[in-house]
Design a protein around this motif. Structure first.
Motif, PDB file in Angstrom:
ATOM      1  N   PRO A 117       7.245   2.923  -9.307  1.00  0.00           N
ATOM      2  CA  PRO A 117       6.873   4.341  -9.290  1.00  0.00           C
ATOM      3  C   PRO A 117       7.220   5.015  -7.967  1.00  0.00           C
ATOM      4  CG  PRO A 117       5.052   2.986 -10.083  1.00  0.00           C
ATOM      5  CD  PRO A 117       6.122   2.043  -9.615  1.00  0.00           C
ATOM      6  N   GLN A 118       7.634   6.265  -8.060  1.00  0.00           N
ATOM      7  CA  GLN A 118       8.094   6.998  -6.880  1.00  0.00           C
ATOM      8  C   GLN A 118       6.939   7.405  -5.970  1.00  0.00           C
ATOM      9  OE1 GLN A 118       8.721   7.603 -10.085  1.00  0.00           O
ATOM     10  NE2 GLN A 118      10.799   8.313 -10.467  1.00  0.00           N
ATOM     11  N   PHE A 119       5.720   7.360  -6.484  1.00  0.00           N
ATOM     12  CA  PHE A 119       4.534   7.757  -5.712  1.00  0.00           C
ATOM     13  C   PHE A 119       3.446   6.716  -5.886  1.00  0.00           C
ATOM     14  CE2 PHE A 119       6.743  11.677  -6.576  1.00  0.00           C
ATOM     15  CZ  PHE A 119       6.573  12.413  -5.415  1.00  0.00           C
ATOM     16  N   CYS A 120       2.429   6.791  -5.040  1.00  0.00           N
ATOM     17  CA  CYS A 120       1.203   6.062  -5.336  1.00  0.00           C
ATOM     18  C   CYS A 120       0.416   6.937  -6.315  1.00  0.00           C
ATOM     19  CB  CYS A 120       0.366   5.794  -4.087  1.00  0.00           C
ATOM     20  SG  CYS A 120      -1.204   4.969  -4.531  1.00  0.00           S
ATOM     21  N   ASP A 121       0.199   6.406  -7.500  1.00  0.00           N
ATOM     22  CA  ASP A 121      -0.575   7.130  -8.525  1.00  0.00           C
ATOM     23  C   ASP A 121      -1.663   6.217  -9.072  1.00  0.00           C
ATOM     24  OD1 ASP A 121       0.848   5.325 -10.052  1.00  0.00           O
ATOM     25  OD2 ASP A 121       2.163   6.812 -10.974  1.00  0.00           O
ATOM     26  N   ALA A 122      -2.116   5.295  -8.220  1.00  0.00           N
ATOM     27  CA  ALA A 122      -3.040   4.255  -8.675  1.00  0.00           C
ATOM     28  C   ALA A 122      -4.329   4.820  -9.261  1.00  0.00           C
ATOM     29  CB  ALA A 122      -3.366   3.315  -7.512  1.00  0.00           C
ATOM     30  N   CYS A 123      -4.775   5.974  -8.794  1.00  0.00           N
ATOM     31  CA  CYS A 123      -6.030   6.529  -9.327  1.00  0.00           C
ATOM     32  C   CYS A 123      -5.882   6.880 -10.809  1.00  0.00           C
ATOM     33  CB  CYS A 123      -6.503   7.727  -8.503  1.00  0.00           C
ATOM     34  SG  CYS A 123      -5.243   8.970  -8.213  1.00  0.00           S
ATOM     35  N   PHE A 124      -4.657   7.073 -11.259  1.00  0.00           N
ATOM     36  CA  PHE A 124      -4.437   7.382 -12.674  1.00  0.00           C
ATOM     37  C   PHE A 124      -3.986   6.144 -13.458  1.00  0.00           C
ATOM     38  CE2 PHE A 124      -2.910  11.280 -10.291  1.00  0.00           C
ATOM     39  CZ  PHE A 124      -4.150  11.882 -10.310  1.00  0.00           C
ATOM     40  N   THR A 125      -3.189   5.308 -12.806  1.00  0.00           N
ATOM     41  CA  THR A 125      -2.563   4.197 -13.537  1.00  0.00           C
ATOM     42  C   THR A 125      -3.207   2.840 -13.255  1.00  0.00           C
ATOM     43  OG1 THR A 125      -1.030   3.819 -11.711  1.00  0.00           O
ATOM     44  CG2 THR A 125      -0.306   5.357 -13.439  1.00  0.00           C
ATOM     45  N   LYS A 139       5.713   5.466  -1.070  1.00  0.00           N
ATOM     46  CA  LYS A 139       4.646   5.627  -2.085  1.00  0.00           C
ATOM     47  C   LYS A 139       3.688   6.726  -1.633  1.00  0.00           C
ATOM     48  CE  LYS A 139       5.761   2.007  -4.644  1.00  0.00           C
ATOM     49  NZ  LYS A 139       6.906   2.328  -5.418  1.00  0.00           N
ATOM     50  N   PHE A 140       4.224   7.910  -1.445  1.00  0.00           N
ATOM     51  CA  PHE A 140       3.372   9.021  -1.037  1.00  0.00           C
ATOM     52  C   PHE A 140       2.319   9.270  -2.118  1.00  0.00           C
ATOM     53  CE2 PHE A 140       2.585  13.682  -0.532  1.00  0.00           C
ATOM     54  CZ  PHE A 140       2.021  13.599   0.734  1.00  0.00           C
ATOM     55  N   CYS A 141       1.119   9.585  -1.680  1.00  0.00           N
ATOM     56  CA  CYS A 141      -0.001   9.800  -2.604  1.00  0.00           C
ATOM     57  C   CYS A 141       0.209  11.071  -3.421  1.00  0.00           C
ATOM     58  CB  CYS A 141      -1.286   9.907  -1.792  1.00  0.00           C
ATOM     59  SG  CYS A 141      -2.664  10.589  -2.712  1.00  0.00           S
ATOM     60  N   ILE A 142       0.320  10.916  -4.719  1.00  0.00           N
ATOM     61  CA  ILE A 142       0.595  12.089  -5.569  1.00  0.00           C
ATOM     62  C   ILE A 142      -0.618  13.015  -5.638  1.00  0.00           C
ATOM     63  CG2 ILE A 142      -0.074  11.215  -7.871  1.00  0.00           C
ATOM     64  CD1 ILE A 142       2.903  12.195  -8.661  1.00  0.00           C
ATOM     65  N   PHE A 143      -1.791  12.475  -5.345  1.00  0.00           N
ATOM     66  CA  PHE A 143      -3.015  13.293  -5.379  1.00  0.00           C
ATOM     67  C   PHE A 143      -3.067  14.291  -4.222  1.00  0.00           C
ATOM     68  CE2 PHE A 143      -7.709  13.943  -5.350  1.00  0.00           C
ATOM     69  CZ  PHE A 143      -7.843  14.375  -6.668  1.00  0.00           C
ATOM     70  N   GLU A 144      -2.283  14.013  -3.157  1.00  0.00           N
ATOM     71  CA  GLU A 144      -2.176  15.009  -2.080  1.00  0.00           C
ATOM     72  C   GLU A 144      -1.632  16.308  -2.673  1.00  0.00           C
ATOM     73  OE1 GLU A 144      -2.779  14.971   1.322  1.00  0.00           O
ATOM     74  OE2 GLU A 144      -3.244  12.857   1.653  1.00  0.00           O
ATOM     75  N   TYR A 145      -0.644  16.207  -3.558  1.00  0.00           N
ATOM     76  CA  TYR A 145      -0.084  17.403  -4.183  1.00  0.00           C
ATOM     77  C   TYR A 145      -1.078  18.061  -5.131  1.00  0.00           C
ATOM     78  CZ  TYR A 145       4.661  16.327  -2.579  1.00  0.00           C
ATOM     79  OH  TYR A 145       5.768  16.097  -1.815  1.00  0.00           O
TER      80      TYR A 145
END
Ligand code: AMP
Length: 492
Positions: A457-465, A256-262
């Motif tokens: 989900p393939q990433f951690c996207d909790a800040c959005f979802t 669950k890599f943080c998608i916000f890093e990208y």
């Protein structure tokens, strides 16, 4: 387990920012210039933490340390500092917090003397059951020195009954939840570990015979080190005089890599999990253009964070990309200011309009995210005042509607612009002709997936979802302490 009675704590790690450390780590083992390479590595990781920096070295007999508030270049500029940090092994850390004061006792690497020698610890992430664990440790007699979540690891290692340091570290980490990319330095070895979800990055590098463990590849580039690979989610690597060993001591989870890093956090010249951050950002811009294009004359990034996405956007629609806003580089990231007042000042100090590129034009303005809405409000106002005929704001992330509890300190929901207003409301408040955020699936396409797997989900996207990848034990505990911390500024 029953919810912890947090009222027993006299310090309040939830007060201010102290449980939320979004940091950078850099460790090097087996290098004659360990301290100066660490100072350079930390300088490359400065974007991950601008409020304090520290380093601990080991010279074969003694540990040496230096910690201070502010930037790496301020803290490590003196020749005397680096030359005092003797040894072939070093661990450094940059600390980032978004509100409140930092106390020196929270500045990492944390250090403790154990029965087996010394241990320095640097952490990037956020342990979501730290308070619960801490309360139990306090009951058992542990005396906490800081309000940092990282300190629980030190105590858990100290009281572990396991026979070796390695097993004690594993024993300690098995009791934790949340996100941690950690590097530890002992008398004999350097350890690097990523939580089983791999939320925060950690990479392995090599410089001649020396091994490096650091948050991002840009910290390898600066010292001419070669990138070896990412530390895998749930992997622990042990580096000692015999080289590098790897163990996988945790039950396996999905990554669950943080998608916000990208999107924002990592430096664009870094490669995270096999993808160039810069390329991903450009791709997000392309996807955003496909989703939300309107007729325009110019694509203008909000520098610096909006630049790669704006380049991708402009290329996709074949419209000129122009620097219509110029950034003053001698100020830090706007967001990283302790008070609301300075945050507002920060935006003005940071950006100025390049009028010739804006006046009389229909402008597509591209930024990476809207958090509180402060930056966008000011920027849109500036662009309008400079004579843009239309302003269309495009955001290369979905709306940030939920706080992050996994290592990036976004504010509480009440302060999040997108949690408080719908798209129409935001459009009106910002005073733009149109506003669009990348869709979640558009974002996933940009990071190489056909779509978001809604079941897993393939990433951690909790800040959005709002879908957090693991339990929020402390947050869901009944009684959070809200008394003043005994360790707040002035008493440390
Ligand atoms: P705001 O003014 O609060 O809406 O902040 C938005 C800006 O802050 C964005 O343009 C980003 O470049 C930046 N930003 C977003 N998230 C963070 C974060 N967690 N830490 C620091 N800066 C951030």
């Amino acid at each position: 387990m029953a919810p912890p009675d947090l009222s027993l704590l006299t310090t309040d790690p939830w007060d201010g920012d102290t449980l939320h450390e979004e940091c950078g780590v850099f460790g090097i083992f087996g290098d004659a210039d360990a301290a100066s390479h660490t100072a350079l590595g930390l300088h490359a990781l400065q974007h991950r933490g601008q409020e304090a920096a520290g380093a601990v070295t080991f010279d074969g007999e003694h540990f040496h340390s230096h910690r201070g508030f502010g930037h790496v270049s301020d803290n490590f500029k003196a020749e005397s500092v680096v030359s005092r940090l003797q040894g072939h092994a070093a661990l450094g850390h940059v600390l980032y917090s978004t509100s409140g004061e930092i106390i020196i006792r929270n500045v990492q690497p944390l250090f403790a003397d154990f029965e087996f020698g010394g241990l320095a610890l640097g952490h990037n992430g956020n342990i979501t059951n730290a308070l619960t664990v801490r309360q139990e440790l306090v009951r058992r007699g542990c005396l906490f020195q800081s309000t940092s979540d990282t300190e629980v690891v030190i105590h858990l290692i100290a009281i572990s009954q396991q026979p070796t340091v390695e097993e004690r570290v594993i024993d300690a980490l098995r009791q934790l939840e949340g996100a941690y990319s950690m590097v530890a330095l002992t008398n004999a070895a350097m350890y690097g570990v990523r939580d089983p979800m791999g939320v925060r990055p950690l990479v392995i590098g090599k410089l001649d015979k020396a091994y490096i463990l650091c948050s991002e590849t840009c910290a390898l580039d600066i010292i001419g080190a070669e990138f070896v690979r990412d530390v895998a989610p749930g992997e622990m690597v042990i580096i000692d005089e015999n080289g590098l060993r790897s163990v996988k001591p945790f039950p396996s989870y999905d990554s669950k890599f943080c998608i916000f890093e990208y999107i924002y956090f990592a430096r664009p010249d870094s490669v995270c999990e096999g993808s160039s951050v810069y390329e991903v950002r450009k791709k997000i811009g392309e996807e955003l253009a496909k989703e939300s294009h309107v007729p325009c004359d110019v694509v203008v990034p909000v520098p610096d964070s909006g630049v790669p996405a704006a380049l991708g956007y402009a290329a996709a629609i074949n419209v000129p990309f122009e620097y219509g806003i110029i950034r003053n580089h001698y100020v830090g990231r706007t967001f990283i200011q302790p008070t609301e007042k300075t945050r507002h000042l920060g935006v003005k100090r940071k950006h100025n309009i390049n009028r010739a590129q804006i006046e009389g034009k229909r402008v597509i303005l591209v930024d990476d995210s809207i958090v509180r809405g402060t930056t966008s409000t000011k920027i849109v106002d500036m662009v309008r005042q400079a004579g843009a005929t239309e302003v269309h704001l495009r955001i290369s992330s979905p709306p940030t509607a939920h706080p992050c509890y996994f290592g990036i300190d976004t504010p509480e929901r009440e302060q999040l612009f997108a949690a408080q207003h719908d798209l129409d409301g935001m459009t009106k408040l910002l005073g733009v002709d149109s506003l669009a955020f990348i869709s979640t699936d558009g974002l996933y396409r940009a990071v190489g997936h056909a779509k978001r797997d809604t079941d897993n989900p393939q990433f951690c996207d909790a800040c959005f979802t709002g879908e957090y990848p693991s339990a929020l034990t402390d947050l869901n505990a009944e009684a959070l302490p809200h008394q003043l911390s005994l360790l707040t500024e002035g008493r440390a």
